[in-house]
Scaffold this motif. Structure first.
Motif, PDB file in Angstrom:
ATOM      1  N   GLU A  91     -23.341 -19.243  61.263  1.00  0.00           N
ATOM      2  CA  GLU A  91     -23.150 -17.710  60.932  1.00  0.00           C
ATOM      3  C   GLU A  91     -23.617 -17.281  62.576  1.00  0.00           C
ATOM      4  N   ARG A 118     -26.570 -13.444  67.744  1.00  0.00           N
ATOM      5  CA  ARG A 118     -25.103 -12.572  67.687  1.00  0.00           C
ATOM      6  C   ARG A 118     -24.792 -11.659  66.037  1.00  0.00           C
ATOM      7  N   TYR A 146     -23.312 -26.038  54.637  1.00  0.00           N
ATOM      8  CA  TYR A 146     -24.156 -25.457  53.682  1.00  0.00           C
ATOM      9  C   TYR A 146     -24.507 -25.764  52.247  1.00  0.00           C
ATOM     10  N   ARG A 160     -17.477 -13.224  45.916  1.00  0.00           N
ATOM     11  CA  ARG A 160     -17.882 -13.016  47.024  1.00  0.00           C
ATOM     12  C   ARG A 160     -19.386 -12.343  47.420  1.00  0.00           C
TER      13      ARG A 160
HETATM   14  N1  T5A Z   1     -20.218 -20.056  52.961  1.00  0.00           N
HETATM   15  C1  T5A Z   1     -19.034 -19.821  52.806  1.00  0.00           C
HETATM   16  C2  T5A Z   1     -21.156 -21.356  52.198  1.00  0.00           C
HETATM   17  O1  T5A Z   1     -21.989 -21.567  51.473  1.00  0.00           O
HETATM   18  N2  T5A Z   1     -20.324 -22.476  51.601  1.00  0.00           N
HETATM   19  C3  T5A Z   1     -18.370 -22.277  51.231  1.00  0.00           C
HETATM   20  O2  T5A Z   1     -18.382 -23.505  51.079  1.00  0.00           O
HETATM   21  C4  T5A Z   1     -18.157 -21.018  52.230  1.00  0.00           C
HETATM   22  C5  T5A Z   1     -16.498 -20.978  52.277  1.00  0.00           C
HETATM   23  C6  T5A Z   1     -19.497 -16.313  54.902  1.00  0.00           C
HETATM   24  C7  T5A Z   1     -21.035 -17.050  53.441  1.00  0.00           C
HETATM   25  O3  T5A Z   1     -21.304 -18.108  52.852  1.00  0.00           O
HETATM   26  C8  T5A Z   1     -21.326 -19.428  52.716  1.00  0.00           C
HETATM   27  C9  T5A Z   1     -21.293 -18.985  54.811  1.00  0.00           C
HETATM   28  C10 T5A Z   1     -21.664 -17.824  55.469  1.00  0.00           C
HETATM   29  O4  T5A Z   1     -23.112 -17.568  55.183  1.00  0.00           O
HETATM   30  P1  T5A Z   1     -18.838 -15.067  56.368  1.00  0.00           P
HETATM   31  O5  T5A Z   1     -19.167 -13.393  56.354  1.00  0.00           O
HETATM   32  O6  T5A Z   1     -17.656 -16.203  56.592  1.00  0.00           O
HETATM   33  O7  T5A Z   1     -19.839 -15.292  55.155  1.00  0.00           O
HETATM   34  O8  T5A Z   1     -19.839 -16.196  57.748  1.00  0.00           O
HETATM   35  P2  T5A Z   1     -20.563 -15.419  58.628  1.00  0.00           P
HETATM   36  O9  T5A Z   1     -21.276 -16.749  59.443  1.00  0.00           O
HETATM   37  O10 T5A Z   1     -21.635 -14.171  58.544  1.00  0.00           O
HETATM   38  O11 T5A Z   1     -19.308 -14.007  59.754  1.00  0.00           O
HETATM   39  P3  T5A Z   1     -20.154 -13.716  60.618  1.00  0.00           P
HETATM   40  O12 T5A Z   1     -19.118 -12.775  60.776  1.00  0.00           O
HETATM   41  O13 T5A Z   1     -22.189 -13.870  60.441  1.00  0.00           O
HETATM   42  O14 T5A Z   1     -20.032 -15.089  62.368  1.00  0.00           O
HETATM   43  P4  T5A Z   1     -19.198 -15.278  62.932  1.00  0.00           P
HETATM   44  O15 T5A Z   1     -17.358 -14.795  62.540  1.00  0.00           O
HETATM   45  O16 T5A Z   1     -18.666 -16.690  63.374  1.00  0.00           O
HETATM   46  O17 T5A Z   1     -19.281 -14.215  63.989  1.00  0.00           O
HETATM   47  P5  T5A Z   1     -17.946 -12.717  64.966  1.00  0.00           P
HETATM   48  O18 T5A Z   1     -17.156 -13.492  65.115  1.00  0.00           O
HETATM   49  O19 T5A Z   1     -18.161 -11.515  63.926  1.00  0.00           O
HETATM   50  O20 T5A Z   1     -19.458 -12.529  65.867  1.00  0.00           O
HETATM   51  C11 T5A Z   1     -20.295 -11.859  65.744  1.00  0.00           C
HETATM   52  C12 T5A Z   1     -21.420 -11.076  67.206  1.00  0.00           C
HETATM   53  O21 T5A Z   1     -21.074 -12.252  68.249  1.00  0.00           O
HETATM   54  C13 T5A Z   1     -20.161 -11.632  69.030  1.00  0.00           C
HETATM   55  C14 T5A Z   1     -18.830 -10.811  68.586  1.00  0.00           C
HETATM   56  O22 T5A Z   1     -18.516  -9.579  69.799  1.00  0.00           O
HETATM   57  C15 T5A Z   1     -19.942 -10.824  67.721  1.00  0.00           C
HETATM   58  O23 T5A Z   1     -20.274  -8.958  67.994  1.00  0.00           O
HETATM   59  N3  T5A Z   1     -19.790 -12.702  69.784  1.00  0.00           N
HETATM   60  C16 T5A Z   1     -19.950 -13.178  70.807  1.00  0.00           C
HETATM   61  N4  T5A Z   1     -21.119 -12.690  72.025  1.00  0.00           N
HETATM   62  C17 T5A Z   1     -21.176 -13.735  73.143  1.00  0.00           C
HETATM   63  N5  T5A Z   1     -20.815 -14.513  73.775  1.00  0.00           N
HETATM   64  C18 T5A Z   1     -19.803 -15.027  72.478  1.00  0.00           C
HETATM   65  N6  T5A Z   1     -19.080 -16.589  72.589  1.00  0.00           N
HETATM   66  C19 T5A Z   1     -18.896 -14.498  71.734  1.00  0.00           C
HETATM   67  N7  T5A Z   1     -18.293 -14.616  70.488  1.00  0.00           N
HETATM   68  C20 T5A Z   1     -18.515 -14.082  69.645  1.00  0.00           C
END
Ligand code: T5A
Length: 208
Positions: A11, A144, A103, A49
Motif C-alpha cells: 500500500e 504515504r 496478499y 472491488r
Molecule cells: N489485492 C489486490 C489483493 O489482496 N489481491 C489481489 O489479487 C489484488 C489485485 C487494492 C487492494 O486489493 C489488494 C491489495 C490492495 O490492498 P489498491 O487501491 O490497488 O487496492 O492499492 P493501494 O496500495 O491501496 O493503492 P494506493 O493508492 O494506496 O497506493 P499506491 O497506488 O501505491 O500509491 P499512490 O500512487 O496513490 O501514492 C500514495 C501517496 O504517496 C505519494 C503520492 O503522491 C500519494 O500521496 N507518493 C510519494 N511520496 C513521496 N515519495 C514518493 N516516491 C512517492 N510516491 C508516491
C-alpha cells in the motif's frame, strides 16, 4: 508491439502515481495504452472491488477473498486485457496476479498451489511482459497511504501481514527475473521515475 505491463507493491508505495508516468513515456514513444486496475477494470470487477475493500464483511474468509480476486480477473481478462492486446494496445495495469501471490499467498498464508491452479485456469499462458514491483519499507508505504485516506478492509491489516506481503514480492522478483523487477520506491518520486525509465529500456519495452 503491444505489451502487458503491471505495477505492484504494498500500500502507498506509488503505483498509481507511477502508472501515469509509464503511460506518458510509452505514448511519447508512439504506443497506444489502456490504463486499468485490479481488482476492478470492468463493471463486475468494480462491484467486486467494492465488496473486497469495504468494511461490509470484515470477516470474509480468505478463500472467498481469493476466489473473488480471480472472478474479477477472469472478467477483466475477457472484457479488457485480451481485447486491448489483440488490438495492439499496451495494457498498463495497477496490480495483477502477483498481488494475489503476495496478499493471499504471503499475507493470508493461503496454499500457493491453489493460487497457481487458478492462475493457470483463468489466464492460461498469459503472463505480464513486465512487472515493476515498487519496493519500500512498510512504514513508508503506510505513512504515504495514510496521508491520503482512511484504511480500507485490507489496509487495516497489521504490520506483520504487510511484511509478509513485501517479502513475497521480493521472492517473486528473485524467482522470475526475466519478467519481474524491483524498484527502490523509498526515495523521492523523481528518483523512482529514473529507475522506472531505465527498467523500461533494459526490458526492451522502450527502445531508446
Ligand atoms: N489485492 C489486490 C489483493 O489482496 N489481491 C489481489 O489479487 C489484488 C489485485 C487494492 C487492494 O486489493 C489488494 C491489495 C490492495 O490492498 P489498491 O487501491 O490497488 O487496492 O492499492 P493501494 O496500495 O491501496 O493503492 P494506493 O493508492 O494506496 O497506493 P499506491 O497506488 O501505491 O500509491 P499512490 O500512487 O496513490 O501514492 C500514495 C501517496 O504517496 C505519494 C503520492 O503522491 C500519494 O500521496 N507518493 C510519494 N511520496 C513521496 N515519495 C514518493 N516516491 C512517492 N510516491 C508516491
Amino acid at each position: 508491439m503491444a505489451k502487458f505491463i503491471t505495477l505492484e507493491g504494498i500500500e502507498g508505495v506509488g503505483k498509481t502515481s507511477n502508472l501515469q508516468y509509464v503511460k506518458t513515456l510509452l505514448e511519447a514513444a508512439g504506443q497506444q495504452c489502456v490504463v486499468t486496475r485490479e481488482p476492478g477494470g470492468t463493471e463486475l470487477g468494480e462491484a467486486l472491488r467494492g465488496l473486497l475493500l469495504s468494511h461490509s464483511d470484515d470477516n470474509m474468509s480468505a478463500d472467498a477473498e481469493l476466489l473473488m480476486m480471480f472472478a474479477a480477473r477472469a472478467e477483466h481478462l475477457n472484457k479488457v486485457i485480451r481485447p486491448a492486446l489483440e488490438n495492439n494496445q499496451t495494457v498498463l495495469c495497477d496490480r495483477f496476479t502477483e498481488a494475489t501471490y503476495a496478499y493471499q499467498g504471503g499475507g493470508r498464508q493461503l496454499d500457493v498451489d491453489k493460487i497457481s491452479k487458478l492462475e493457470t485456469w483463468v489466464q492460461e499462458e498469459l503472463r505480464p511482459d513486465l512487472t515493476l514491483i515498487l519496493d519500500a519499507p512498510v512504514e513508508i508505504g503506510r505513512a504515504r497511504a495514510g496521508r491520503r485516506s482512511e484504511p480500507d478492509r485490507i489496509e487495516k491489516e497489521h504490520d506483520d501481514f504487510f511484511q509478509r506481503v513485501r517479502k513475497t514480492y521480493i521472492k517473486l522478483a528473485q524467482r522470475y527475473p526475466h519478467r519481474i523487477c524491483l524498484i527502490d520506491a523509498s526515495v523521492e518520486l523523481e528518483a523512482v521515475q529514473v529507475q522506472i525509465h531505465e527498467k523500461l529500456r533494459e526490458y526492451e519495452i522502450l527502445l531508446s
